[in-house]
Design an enzyme around this catalytic site. Structure first.
Site, PDB file in Angstrom:
ATOM      1  N   GLU A  66       7.601  -7.492  -4.480  1.00 54.60           N
ATOM      2  CA  GLU A  66       7.212  -6.625  -5.600  1.00 54.60           C
ATOM      3  C   GLU A  66       7.241  -7.327  -6.945  1.00 54.60           C
ATOM      4  OE1 GLU A  66       8.839  -5.551  -3.124  1.00 54.60           O
ATOM      5  OE2 GLU A  66       7.872  -3.701  -2.506  1.00 54.60           O
ATOM      6  N   HIS A 124      14.748   6.140  -0.807  1.00 62.17           N
ATOM      7  CA  HIS A 124      13.352   6.549  -0.892  1.00 62.17           C
ATOM      8  C   HIS A 124      13.203   7.827  -1.696  1.00 62.17           C
ATOM      9  CE1 HIS A 124      12.877   3.688   2.391  1.00 62.17           C
ATOM     10  NE2 HIS A 124      11.605   3.702   2.132  1.00 62.17           N
TER      11      HIS A 124
END
Lengths: 436, 393
Positions: free
Chosen positions: B126, B195
């Site tokens: 990322e 998450h």
């Protein structure tokens, strides 16, 4: 110690003869010898040196994705090629650039101790051959991306000394309007993408610029775009995740980029060998399917040879190269670093390999320049740097109204105020007194 | 009542030529999974709605015959596709955006249409691919970086803060970073703590970033287009549980204004400020509140940074009471900043302190009962509003 493992310089290189192939222990003598060897073979302007170019055709036309693997060490017999090392004009240009770098950095030290510039200032003394060797092999449209040790990269790329000095003084005439400072040199005109304070964070940005070149050619179908990007960073960065992540992506997509490691053996006070399990950084290129090259970073001509080849490789579309330049910084990490950990023996070993002194010797011995020519250059540079200081001194500090100006490219990003207008339309905004 | 002023948009890029639609007025809503029906949009003459709308622009109301029904993820995809077709420098990069079509199908079909380089499947890195997107944007492209889950963008914090946010400034304005960073965030259905993060609170302080949160297919498409066209780095917050929301949106092209809030339901008793999934919880609570005779004004703030103080302020000037309902954590969340902004700007119009319902400062638990207790529920909203309107707090 890892020194013994460095002795075998199995260099998977584009031109193995370019690398000294010597271990760190006797590096001091070998590169000077290397210079002499070359200069003694020097007849006029052409010199025959063996060059183990891997066939670029073989590298370029494999069909698999990771096509650009490092050339194997033991190749077929190297071809002899004529290589014109440097012309007089080129030599003088290189010399001038290195002198500019050295002189400018020395002036920075003076100005810092006179409280004209502040904060963290990282000087480049000793590493000039890398900047000059690489950046002077670029075209104007090519990009470079640096770290906090970026003054000389900026100068080599063409940013005027005045603008760099002003930036360091924090004046409004600086290349970044005084908003960046020593560690954040940017120039859109000269394609300098920064100036980054955190190590490693510039490497993805450079990779993105290389991606843009590929995109422009393949998606926008603009084949006039062939910009190559150079990413400069140090040995400490090579243990950082972003380094590896970007090597992977660049090799995967064959991005036109050259990753230039300026291995000066020290990350502030951390010895490279204490921080790195496999200290040969050039070897890590192979793990990602790109050539890893080691070059003597104190020798501007050697750096330039490797640079030209790596840049040409990238421009051809054959993908990235990892170049490790063995170099050294003569000063501390920054002007605030007492530099107590480095031993005098090591410093002296590299002091005798001063790239400027070596190149000066080369130019004189090979009749490319006279003492007078070089003195003239030194004088010219002195004047340029003095002028830069005067300009910076005389320049105004940024006014308060500049504070909010460049936070957003689109100033509507400051939002809509209680009166229904965009805040940036508030008259107080441009006076810098608006509250946001 | 302050005299309303319609100020023309200062630049035409996102609000000008295309049809500019004022806020939809929703009289009914189902929290999620159902259709949002709409009354015809009306220019409410007693309330200044669009602070900076171009003069005289309205949109045709979407009736049952015009427009097309679409799910939110598809609306995002439509917006993205339209922008990619319009401007060849727009490209997407992220994990599984290409061949897989996006883990929430926001980029479905785009790689086939535009090619692998424009819809780039990245390796799992990322920080580096966000930085790559930023470098590409600096040098001329307009990148859309997708975080497969917003939480993954924590790994890209270095690049988002230092380079996306600050680089325009530290370069003295030389380089602009027209990047859109987007992805699904928020608390889902038992996805576990990592998450289920709300990154709007983490990024809101970064100078130089603009943040918007979409909540309906209509504003999702409009905000996606606006974010791509903006020269600022914009973070577009989507919610993992809203992707299947269905709505009828116009066929004609429209782009929304990034800095504006959306008046969802006009009212006079209390101002409820909300965004993302909590908008639907608030609307669900509003049904009960309206039955009980209350008249809440509901504003979906949409622009998390900066706040649309004009819309918010006008509402507070009318109702004198504010409740913020958010999914962010209590500490340092959007609500915290919004409360401070309201107190700073509209103190004189408040009858009581601005209230805020936020998530607990807890890593979202897996167990369903605990997860439900972590976020604000409609029942809590009803209780809070009643307390406020009965003068109990």
């Amino acid at each position: 110690m890892a020194a013994s493992s460095l002795a075998s310089r199995a260099v998977a290189s584009l031109s193995p003869s370019i690398s000294t192939g010597a271990s760190r222990d006797d590096a001091g003598s070998s590169s000077v010898v290397g210079f002499h060897k070359r200069s003694s073979a020097f007849t006029g302007r052409r010199v025959r040196i063996s060059s183990g170019h891997g066939s670029s055709a073989a590298h370029g036309r494999r069909s698999c994705v990771v096509a650009a693997t490092a050339a194997p060490v033991k190749e077929s017999p190297p071809k002899i090629a004529d290589i014109e090392l440097v012309t007089r004009e080129e030599g003088l240009e290189l010399y001038e650039d290195m002198i500019l770098g050295r002189c400018f950095e020395d002036m920075c030290a003076q100005m810092y101790y006179r409280s004209k510039m502040f904060g963290f200032v990282h000087l480049y003394n000793g590493q000039e051959a890398v900047s000059t060797g690489f950046v002077k092999a670029l075209k104007k449209d090519d990009y470079i991306c640096s770290t906090y040790r970026d003054h000389v990269h900026a100068l080599s790329k063409g940013v005027p000394a005045r603008q760099v000095m002003s930036e360091l003084f924090g004046k409004a005439t600086g290349c970044c309007r005084g908003q960046g400072g020593s560690m954040h040199m940017f120039s859109k005109e000269h394609r300098l993408l920064g100036g980054f304070a955190f190590i490693g964070e510039g490497i993805p940005v450079a990779t993105g610029a290389a991606f843009n070149t590929k995109y422009s050619r393949e998606v926008l179908k603009d084949l006039s775009v062939d910009a190559v990007t150079l990413a400069f960073f140090g040995d400490g960065t090579c243990n950082n995740g972003q380094f590896f992540e970007c090597l992977n992506m660049a090799a995967l997509w064959k991005l036109p980029i050259v990753y230039v490691v300026e291995n000066n053996l020290w990350a502030i006070g951390m010895d490279h060998f204490r921080a790195t399990s496999v200290p040969e950084i050039w070897k890590k290129g192979e793990a990602f399917g790109m050539p890893g090259v080691h070059v003597d970073g104190m020798d501007v001509l050697k750096v330039r040879e490797v640079a030209k080849e790596a840049i040409a490789r990238a421009r051809r579309g054959d993908g990235p190269t990892l170049v490790e330049c063995e170099t050294y910084r003569y000063r501390g990490h920054s002007l605030a670093d007492p530099d107590e950990l480095r031993k005098p023996e090591q410093k002296n070993k590299y002091a005798v390999r001063d790239p400027i002194a070596a190149f000066k010797k080369y130019l004189l011995e090979n009749g490319l320049a006279s003492e007078a020519d070089l003195k003239a250059i030194e004088k010219k540079i002195d004047e340029i740097v003095e002028d830069a200081v005067e300009f910076a001194d005389a320049s105004p500090l940024p006014p308060r109204s500049q504070l909010l100006e460049n936070v957003f490219a689109d100033p509507r990003g400051f939002g809509i105020g209680p009166d229904g207008k965009y805040r940036c339309e508030d008259p107080a905004f441009t006076a810098g007194t608006a509250e946001v | 009542m302050a005299q309303k002023v319609l100020v023309p948009c200062s630049s035409s890029s996102s609000c000008g030529k295309v049809q500019f639609s004022p806020s939809r007025v929703h009289t009914q809503a189902i929290a999620f999974g159902g259709e949002l029906s709409q009354s015809s949009s009306r220019k409410n003459k007693s309330l200044a709605l669009k602070a900076v709308a171009a003069k005289g622009e309205t949109s045709a109301p979407v009736t049952a015959k015009s427009g097309h029904e679409i799910l939110l993820f598809d609306a995002l995809r439509e917006g993205l596709e339209e922008e990619m077709a319009r401007d060849p420098t727009v490209c997407v990069m992220g994990e599984d955006v290409g061949h897989y079509g996006g883990s929430y199908k926001v980029t479905k079909g785009l790689a086939e249409k535009f090619g692998d380089l424009r819809v780039l499947d990245t390796p799992i890195c990322e920080n580096s691919f966000t930085g790559m997107g930023i470098g590409a944007a600096m040098t001329g492209l307009r990148t859309v970086v997708e975080g497969m889950n917003m939480g993954f963008l924590l790994l890209a914090y270095n690049q988002i803060s230092n380079n996306a946010g600050m680089l325009h400034y530290t370069s003295g304005g030389q380089f602009k970073i027209p990047v859109v960073i987007r992805g699904p965030g928020g608390v889902g259905k038992q996805l576990g703590a990592e998450h289920s993060q709300r990154l709007e609170s983490y990024f809101q302080s970064v100078p130089g970033l603009q943040m918007v949160a979409c909540s309906t297919p209509y504003n999702a498409k409009g905000l996606m287009k606006a974010a791509i066209r903006s020269d600022n780095p914009v973070i577009l917050y989507e919610h993992v549980l809203l992707y299947n929301l269905k709505e009828r949106i116009p066929d004609e092209e429209y782009v929304l204004c990034l800095e504006e809030a959306e008046l969802v339901r006009p009212g006079k008793d209390i101002t409820i400020l909300t965004y993302s999934r909590m908008r639907h919880f608030v609307l669900q609570a509003a049904k009960t509140l309206v039955e009980r005779g209350y008249d809440p004004e509901i504003i979906d703030i949409r622009s998390l940074k900066p706040f649309d103080l004009f819309t918010i302020g006008n509402s507070i000037k009318k109702t004198h009471k504010v409740l913020i309902v958010e999914e962010c954590m209590r500490t340092g969340g959007i609500g915290a900043s919004l409360r401070a902004a309201i107190v700073d700007n509209f103190w004189d119009f408040l009858d009581g302190r601005p209230e805020c319902l936020s998530s607990q400062d807890v890593p979202t638990p897996y167990a369903a009962t605990l997860e439900d207790a972590t976020v604000v529920q409609p029942a809590q909203i009803i209780v809070k509003v009643e307390q406020m309107l009965q003068g109990l707090i």
